[in-house]
Write a protein that holds these residues in place. Structure first.
Motif: not given
Length: 288
Positions: A241-242, A244-245, A248-249
């Protein structure tokens, strides 16, 4: 038998009416005494040298009933060595004489020194406890499977990942307890040829929540009945999840750096870069 740590050392007989006990010199030697020690020797002397639990087992009603029928009896007994430690014997005995009332008068038997075996069993039990403690403390899930892919051992972390209690897993098939939504075929293939593939990613749903697990499959040496495979399960959901975040960032940062925030259109810096790239491609292609 000597090489196996089991030594036939003593034959003996006891007159239950008088209590007289006759043993071979080997029995005395195993307890650290010379052949002339304990002369005369009685059944009461043996009882004083032996562990109270073993004396009680020898004198138990069920033991006497078995001997009274003429059956062979077998039991473990511990006798105190002259230096203070216990020597463990495996004893076999049988009644060979009865009085007119049908009560046993004479028993005959032989002893095997099982001290080496008993010591080895104790060492193995301590090593098993030590390894269990280490497995329980590991942050990743550990599962041992037998040849039928049934769970032989699972540490607390593995039980938590499967959503089961520790007492619910042993003897049950892995795929019955591990709710795999994606990657089951990959894991099954890795289990068919352990050690020939890298980590397998599976997606599991537990308590209504998706979890991404990385599974490493390692073959175990030794008897397959004791455990054929070791599976290491790591919950990498948070890491995934990190990641993917972060992606996105990075995409957002690129957009902000190259677009007008009011209109969402590419700004002049992006236009100039794209124009420069186009001109470079034209030059490389020989265009005018």
């Amino acid at each position: 038998l000597e090489n196996a740590g089991i030594t036939p050392i003593s034959s003996w007989n006891v007159d239950l009416r008088s209590g007289a006990l006759n043993v071979s010199a080997w029995w005395k030697d195993r307890l650290g005494y010379g052949p002339e020690a304990f002369e005369p020797l009685t059944h009461d002397d043996w009882a004083r040298m032996s562990h109270p639990e073993d004396v009680a087992a020898f004198e138990a009603p069920e033991m006497r009933t078995r001997l009274r029928r003429g059956a062979l009896a077998q039991y473990l007994s511990r006798s105190r060595h002259r230096l203070g430690h216990w020597v463990t014997f495996l004893s076999f005995c049988r009644a060979v004489r009865w009085d007119p009332a049908g009560e046993i008068s004479v028993l005959m038997g032989c002893d095997l020194d099982m001290t080496a075996v008993s010591t080895l069993e104790g060492a193995l039990a301590r090593e098993r406890d030590r390894l269990t403690t280490i497995l329980d403390a590991l942050p990743s899930g550990k599962i041992v499977l037998d040849a039928q892919d049934r769970i032989v051992l699972a540490n607390p972390e593995a039980c938590a990942l499967m959503g089961c209690g520790a007492g619910e897993v042993c003897g049950r098939p892995l795929f019955e307890l591990l709710p795999i939504e994606e990657g089951r075929a990959d894991l099954a293939a890795a289990m068919e040829e352990p050690g020939h593939s890298g980590p397998v990613l599976i997606r599991s749903r537990r308590i209504g929540r998706w979890r991404l697990l990385q599974v490493d499959v390692v073959p175990l040496p030794g008897d397959p009945g004791d455990g054929r495979l070791l599976l290491s399960l790591s919950d990498i959901t948070t890491l995934h999840d990190l990641g993917q975040q972060l992606e996105k960032s990075i995409d957002n940062a690129r957009f902000i750096a190259t677009h007008d925030l009011m209109t969402g259109l590419p700004d002049r810096y992006l236009m100039m870069r794209l124009l420069g790239e186009s001109l470079t491609r034209l030059d490389a292609g020989g265009g005018g």
